[in-house]
Structures are given as C-alpha cells and as structure tokens.
Enzyme design. Structure first.
Site, PDB file in Angstrom:
ATOM      1  N   HIS A  99      -3.005  -2.757  -4.934  1.00 59.79           N
ATOM      2  CA  HIS A  99      -2.129  -4.118  -5.161  1.00 59.79           C
ATOM      3  C   HIS A  99      -3.158  -5.158  -5.047  1.00 59.79           C
ATOM      4  O   HIS A  99      -4.477  -4.896  -4.578  1.00 59.79           O
ATOM      5  CB  HIS A  99      -0.984  -4.488  -4.052  1.00 59.79           C
ATOM      6  CG  HIS A  99      -1.667  -3.932  -2.800  1.00 59.79           C
ATOM      7  ND1 HIS A  99      -2.262  -5.101  -2.036  1.00 59.79           N
ATOM      8  CD2 HIS A  99      -1.303  -3.126  -2.089  1.00 59.79           C
ATOM      9  CE1 HIS A  99      -2.599  -4.291  -0.830  1.00 59.79           C
ATOM     10  NE2 HIS A  99      -2.040  -3.428  -0.806  1.00 59.79           N
ATOM     11  N   SER A 154       0.715  -1.253  -0.017  1.00 60.12           N
ATOM     12  CA  SER A 154      -0.096  -0.086  -0.108  1.00 60.12           C
ATOM     13  C   SER A 154       0.823   1.194  -0.078  1.00 60.12           C
ATOM     14  O   SER A 154       0.463   2.343  -0.612  1.00 60.12           O
ATOM     15  CB  SER A 154      -1.030  -0.057   1.237  1.00 60.12           C
ATOM     16  OG  SER A 154      -1.891  -1.077   1.247  1.00 60.12           O
ATOM     17  N   HIS A 182      -5.861  -9.698   4.860  1.00 60.05           N
ATOM     18  CA  HIS A 182      -4.803 -10.184   5.687  1.00 60.05           C
ATOM     19  C   HIS A 182      -4.961 -11.318   6.889  1.00 60.05           C
ATOM     20  O   HIS A 182      -4.130 -11.737   7.400  1.00 60.05           O
ATOM     21  CB  HIS A 182      -4.084  -8.759   6.384  1.00 60.05           C
ATOM     22  CG  HIS A 182      -3.187  -8.036   5.416  1.00 60.05           C
ATOM     23  ND1 HIS A 182      -2.134  -8.613   4.726  1.00 60.05           N
ATOM     24  CD2 HIS A 182      -3.368  -6.591   4.972  1.00 60.05           C
ATOM     25  CE1 HIS A 182      -1.612  -7.713   4.151  1.00 60.05           C
ATOM     26  NE2 HIS A 182      -2.289  -6.831   4.193  1.00 60.05           N
TER      27      HIS A 182
END
Length: 508
Positions: free
Chosen positions: A440, A59, A402
């Site tokens: 991303h 990021s 995540h």
C-alpha cells in the site's frame, strides 16, 4: 535462488504535490530498475483486497492478499455485513458476553480504536456494540483508544464527541478511559506501555491522568504537546473499572496490535513469556475478541478467520521449494503469519528471520530503521544455504510515513533505495528473478505542514520485474492488483497456480 519478492512497505505512486516523500527523495537505484526492468502498477484498496469500497488498504490485508493470490473477504467487511443485517448482537461470542453480564449484573466493557481509519478498527463497530448492550438492557462502558496514525493526528476530539453522543442516545456506554494507541496497541513487546493502558482500564494504582470527560482527555493531551496516538492513559470521571462479574469485547478486527493488551486482560502468560517484570492481576472475566488475535488464546472469537488454502507458501512447500522470509520486527508478522493466510506455523522448507527494529520512541528519529541489517541477512543467506524463494519487507516508508515527518520520510525512502542497490544485483547474480512492489502507499502523501497526513493512501504501488541477466524481460500487463503477485511468482517458477488463486500472472 530462483525468485525474490521485495516489498517496499508504504511506497506508493502519487500524482500530486502534497509532500510526496517518494517523489521528493533521491532514488537513483529504484529509478534505474523501473527503467531497465518491466514496470507496472497495482491497486491495493477497497474491493480489490476484500475491504469495503473506499477503504484504504493496510499491511495486514495487503500481505494476506499477496500470499492468497485472490481477494479474501476481510473481517472488516464481514462485521459491516453483520451490522447491516442486524446480526451483530446475536453473534454467539457477543451474545455470550451479554448473557454473562445480564446474569451477574456486571458491565460490558467495550474497547478498541475509536476512529474511522478502518485499518485496525472502525468506530461504528464500537457504537454498534453499545447499541447491543442497550438493547439487552445491560450496562456498558467504553475504553477508547485514540488513533492519530491512520487518521488525522488531532481527529480524536471529534471521534470521542461522536462516541459520547452515542452513549447519551442509548443511556449507556460512557467512556471510562482514554489511551493513545502508542500505549494500548503496542506490538513490539514494550510491556510498560501496555501496562499503562491496562492500569487505566482496571483503575490500578499509578494512573497519572484523569479527566472530567473523554473529550477533555484529548484536549488536555494536546495542551501537553501530545497528539492522538500519544495520549497518555487517562481515567474518566465516573467511569467503570473492569471488575469481577464484567465482560470484555475487544472491537479491533486486526490482530497484531491487540495481542499484548489481550494477554494482560485475559491473564495469558505462556511459560516463556517475558514482560520485563510486569505483573498484573486482572479480574477473571470473559474476554471476547472480534477476530482471532492468536490461535493460542483461549478467548471466544466473534468472527473466526476463514483461512485461505493453497497460499503461496503452501504451494511452494508442496513443490519442495525452500523459502526465506525476512523482515524487521515491525513487519515480521506480515511476511509470515499474514502472508501465509493466518497460519502461525512455518511451512516445510520455510525459514523465518527477524531483525530487531530500532528501540526508539518513533521512527522519524532513525529513518533507516534496520534496513541495512535486513539486507545483510539476505546476503548471508545467498552465500550460505541459498533458498529457492525470498520474501522480504523493508518497513521504512510505512513506519516513518506514519510519523508525518516529511524530511524523515524522505530519508526513509532514500535508505531503502540504497539497500536496493546492494540487494538486487546480488539476487540477480544468484539467478533470482526479482520483483519490487508494495502492499500500500503511505510516504507518498504526508499532507501539509499544517495538516499532516499520517495514514495510508489510495495511490497505486509499483510492480517492477527484474529477471536475471539470462532471463527475458516480459512486459507487465495493465490492470494488476495485489492478488496477481503470487500467480506471477509461480509463473516464473514454472508452477501452475491453484484454481482457488483467482489472480493471474502479471507478465505478458
């Protein structure tokens, strides 16, 4: 409003069946926009964003590249180049720390994220710093932060074994403490977490866990049901506590998750600092940071930033365009500091709005996060001052990705899709040319149930051009990268891109 950039953080486009939450989610709104608008894909990793070949994007790098409109050589690459050239130990800031402990007879405390994830740090940099200490004939101790987020959730055992082998090889650099990044690298003002990592480093009272060796710290944690990210701060038998006469080198090259611990160790307490009553009394030692974590920190910096000029924000300000940056707290720094090329202060005409992220241990517990409030902020702005340009970040696919929780990641993607259904029509109705993209991938690959994948991906990301009803739908060219986004926004605004922006408009 004239233009809007909507960043769907972690929304990659995979081509496999490894629990792809983006493909598995029901996304009628995004699908409609991809069909109705002009659609293309962008690369987000490796040399295309100034990282070493084969290194996934992140990021920080993604937003920096978006705002710069060019490839900016990242600190990661600069550090790698210094190691390869044999220049790391002679770096002014690092050699200063070595000189200090050589003079005092103290210990060099190297700390950082011990993994090969390459998002916040690289274990090879820690190994190289231990080698610097050995070469100088001074003692070193390592405070290892385990990853499990940009790497396998249980990869820490191998990474720490490698670190112990480096210490054995050089006769110094034993691991003194182990802390999961959940504690050592918090960035959301959860000071009680940061304090626990600080206590393990300084061996203050109240450290709950102790282990005979670094590897034992993570295996004990696994037995408690905690993976690498959540290893509770643990002191290692025989490890050195940070004391007077010592020096610190913080090896993380990414700033955002290194700031809080640096504040505690360097005793940096601004007048308006609110740490929930946390009190510390660290030894007065030099604290060297690998990069500049905060321009207000009075710490030696090994690799100062080469801040890009003429970023998107600077160009908009120079042309008297007002701009609104909106994100929840998890991504606030990305749409401000990083997008502006490492600039802390807002440009003239730039308004920043932060929406608090939910107060939950991990975001799989609340996959929608604060996305509705982020959208509400923009809708309110459109009804009010109506800025010329918007940059917005939806954090959900990345932050929930995540966690490795596939079902929660699907919910996160679907939550963002719902918000797009509220946001984009309002932007177009206000006259804005909207662009949907990502910095991303992440939610596009959650691995397998037996081996969850919690890191970013190498997959391309979407780029969708959605002009207002009165605008033409120009095609999006092939071969795009993140560096091309800023020139594209300037294109639709009728502003010539600066010559330093080596990206080019994506619109044909």
């Amino acid at each position: 409003m004239q233009a809007a950039l909507v960043i769907l953080d972690g929304w990659g486009l995979g081509d496999h069946d490894r629990r792809d939450a983006v493909r598995a989610a029901d996304t009628p709104t995004f699908d409609e926009y991809a069909e109705r608008g002009a659609f293309g894909t962008l690369t987000t990793s490796g040399r295309d964003v100034g990282l070493p070949d084969g290194q996934m994007g992140n990021s920080e790098v993604g937003h920096l590249t978006i705002g710069a409109g060019r490839v900016v050589k990242q600190a990661y690459t600069r550090i790698e180049d210094a190691i390869a050239a044999g220049d790391l130990c002679g770096n002014d800031a690092i050699s200063g720390a070595l000189d200090h402990v050589a003079d005092t007879g103290g210990t060099l405390h190297v700390m950082g994220l011990v993994s090969d994830g390459g998002v916040h740090a690289d274990q090879q940099h820690i190994h190289a710093l231990v080698e610097c200490a050995a070469g100088r004939g001074v003692e070193a101790a390592v405070h290892a932060f385990t990853d499990g987020r940009d790497t396998s959730p249980t990869g820490g055992e191998d990474y720490l074994a490698d670190l112990e082998a480096v210490a054995d090889e050089h006769g110094t650099g034993d691991v003194a403490s182990v802390s999961g990044r959940y504690y050592a690298m918090d960035r959301d003002q959860n000071w009680a977490r940061t304090k626990r990592a600080y206590d393990a480093i300084t061996r203050s009272d109240g450290v709950a866990h102790h282990a005979a060796a670094a590897v034992d710290a993570v295996t004990d944690s696994y037995e408690r049901g905690d993976t690498d990210e959540f290893v509770e701060p643990t002191t290692i038998e025989g490890g050195a506590a940070l004391s007077d006469g010592d020096a610190v080198v913080f090896a993380n090259f990414r700033a955002d998750r290194a700031r809080q611990l640096t504040r505690l160790l360097a005793d940096i307490h601004p007048a308006d600092w609110d740490a929930d009553g946390i009190e510390t009394n660290p030894p007065a030692v030099p604290v060297v940071t690998m990069t500049e974590y905060d321009e207000t920190f009075d710490c030696p910096v090994a690799f100062p930033a080469a801040e890009p000029t003429d970023t998107l924000g600077a160009v908009l300000a120079a042309h008297d365009h007002t701009q609104l940056r909106v994100a929840e707290s998890e991504k606030y720094a990305h749409v401000t500091y990083f997008l502006n090329g490492g600039r802390e202060v807002a440009f003239d005409g730039e308004t920043r709005t932060i929406v608090d992220s939910p107060d939950v241990p991990t975001y799989d517990e609340q996959p929608a996060m604060s996305a509705p409030a982020v959208t509400d902020t923009v809708l309110d702005a459109l009804a009010g001052d109506d800025p010329d340009v918007l940059v917005l970040n939806y954090a959900n696919p990345d932050m929930v990705g995540h966690t490795g929780d596939f079902d929660a990641a699907i919910e996160a993607v679907e939550a963002v899709d719902r918000e797009l259904g509220r946001l984009v029509p309002a932007l177009n109705d206000a006259g804005a040319h909207a662009f949907l993209t990502a910095d991303h991938g992440n939610a596009d690959d959650l691995g397998t149930p037996a081996d969850p994948h919690t890191a970013h991906t190498f997959n391309p990301v979407p780029f969708v051009s959605l002009p207002p009803a009165s605008g033409d739908t120009a095609a999006v060219r092939d071969g795009g990268a993140l560096r091309d986004i800023a020139p594209t926004l300037l294109d639709v605004l009728g502003i010539d891109r600066p010559t330093v922006m080596t990206g080019a408009s994506l619109l044909e």
